[in-house]
Write a protein that holds these residues in place. Structure first.
Motif, PDB file in Angstrom:
ATOM      1  N   GLN A  96       0.906  -0.996   0.043  1.00  0.00           N
ATOM      2  CA  GLN A  96       0.020   0.078   0.032  1.00  0.00           C
ATOM      3  C   GLN A  96       0.912   1.211   0.149  1.00  0.00           C
ATOM      4  OE1 GLN A  96      -1.118  -2.603   2.068  1.00  0.00           O
ATOM      5  NE2 GLN A  96      -2.632  -3.124   0.464  1.00  0.00           N
ATOM      6  N   ASP A  97       2.159   1.094   0.210  1.00  0.00           N
ATOM      7  CA  ASP A  97       3.099   2.366   0.292  1.00  0.00           C
ATOM      8  C   ASP A  97       4.441   2.056  -0.384  1.00  0.00           C
ATOM      9  OD1 ASP A  97       4.313   4.721   1.073  1.00  0.00           O
ATOM     10  OD2 ASP A  97       3.617   4.601   3.179  1.00  0.00           O
ATOM     11  N   ASN A  98       4.735   2.357  -1.208  1.00  0.00           N
ATOM     12  CA  ASN A  98       6.198   2.057  -1.768  1.00  0.00           C
ATOM     13  C   ASN A  98       7.255   2.777  -1.086  1.00  0.00           C
ATOM     14  OD1 ASN A  98       5.839   4.558  -3.181  1.00  0.00           O
ATOM     15  ND2 ASN A  98       6.510   3.695  -5.094  1.00  0.00           N
ATOM     16  N   SER A  99       6.708   3.907  -0.361  1.00  0.00           N
ATOM     17  CA  SER A  99       7.823   4.452   0.425  1.00  0.00           C
ATOM     18  C   SER A  99       8.340   3.899   1.661  1.00  0.00           C
ATOM     19  CB  SER A  99       7.537   6.011   0.500  1.00  0.00           C
ATOM     20  OG  SER A  99       6.464   6.050   1.690  1.00  0.00           O
ATOM     21  N   ARG A 100       7.808   2.580   2.221  1.00  0.00           N
ATOM     22  CA  ARG A 100       7.992   1.922   3.177  1.00  0.00           C
ATOM     23  C   ARG A 100       8.735   0.589   3.017  1.00  0.00           C
ATOM     24  NH1 ARG A 100       5.952   3.145   7.823  1.00  0.00           N
ATOM     25  NH2 ARG A 100       4.132   3.913   7.173  1.00  0.00           N
ATOM     26  N   LEU A 101       9.984   0.520   3.535  1.00  0.00           N
ATOM     27  CA  LEU A 101      10.653  -0.630   3.197  1.00  0.00           C
ATOM     28  C   LEU A 101      10.596  -1.671   4.491  1.00  0.00           C
ATOM     29  CD1 LEU A 101      12.561  -1.417   0.926  1.00  0.00           C
ATOM     30  CD2 LEU A 101      14.524  -0.490   2.318  1.00  0.00           C
ATOM     31  N   LEU A 102      10.345  -2.892   4.044  1.00  0.00           N
ATOM     32  CA  LEU A 102      10.249  -3.885   5.091  1.00  0.00           C
ATOM     33  C   LEU A 102      11.108  -4.905   5.105  1.00  0.00           C
ATOM     34  CD1 LEU A 102       6.107  -4.488   4.514  1.00  0.00           C
ATOM     35  CD2 LEU A 102       7.331  -2.749   6.009  1.00  0.00           C
ATOM     36  N   ILE A 103      11.667  -5.221   6.023  1.00  0.00           N
ATOM     37  CA  ILE A 103      12.969  -6.259   6.239  1.00  0.00           C
ATOM     38  C   ILE A 103      12.552  -7.174   7.348  1.00  0.00           C
ATOM     39  CG2 ILE A 103      15.072  -6.836   6.218  1.00  0.00           C
ATOM     40  CD1 ILE A 103      14.021  -3.356   5.592  1.00  0.00           C
TER      41      ILE A 103
END
Length: 137
Positions: A96-103
Motif C-alpha cells: 500500500q505504500d512504496n515508500s515503506r521498506l520492510l525487512i
C-alpha cells in the motif's frame, strides 16, 4: 560603481568577458535552482525507532522514506552485540505504500545494542544511505 547599459551588453561580442560569465553562469544557476525537483529518498521514520530501547526483538524492520524506493536496489544490514550480523530477509515494499521498506528478521537477537545500516534507491534512481541504533533489553 559600474553601471552597464543593456544596449552596451547587446552590442558586446561573445568574446567579451562579461558575456562569457553570463553564458557560463546562467546554466549553472538554473541547475542549482532546479535541484529540489530531483529529490532523494530520505529516511523519515523507523521501527524500531532510533535510540529506542525495546523489550522484545522485532520481527520486521520498517523504514519509511520521503518517497518511493526500489527494493531490488535497496538494502539493510543489522549488527548486534560484538558486531555479530543478524540474518535478514531481502527488502520488500509495503503493497500500500512504496515508500515503506520492510525487512523480516530471520535470526536471533539477544539483548544488547544494535546498529541498522541501510541504503535506498528512490524510484527516480537516486541513492541515499544512513544508519541508526537501538537497544534490546
Amino acid at each position: 560603481m559600474v553601471l552597464i547599459n543593456i544596449q552596451e551588453i547587446a552590442a558586446m561580442s561573445i568574446e567579451h568577458p562579461l558575456c562569457k560569465l553570463v553564458a557560463y553562469a546562467t546554466p549553472l544557476a538554473l541547475a542549482l535552482i532546479s535541484q529540489p525537483a530531483f529529490a532523494h529518498a530520505h529516511l523519515k521514520s523507523e521501527v524500531p525507532a532510533a535510540k529506542s530501547v525495546v523489550s522484545a526483538a522485532p520481527s520486521v524492520i520498517k523504514l519509511k522514506f520521503s518517497e518511493g524506493v526500489e527494493p531490488k536496489f535497496s538494502g539493510v544490514s543489522i549488527s548486534g552485540p560484538k558486531n555479530v550480523p543478524v540474518k535478514l530477509s531481502q527488502p520488500t515494499v509495503d503493497p500500500q505504500d512504496n515508500s515503506r521498506l520492510l525487512i523480516s528478521v530471520q535470526g536471533p537477537m539477544p539483548a544488547g545494542q544494535y546498529r541498522v545500516n541501510w541504503h535506498a534507491v528512490s524510484v527516480d534512481g537516486h541513492k541515499t544511505k544512513g544508519d541508526y541504533s537501538f537497544s534490546l533489553k
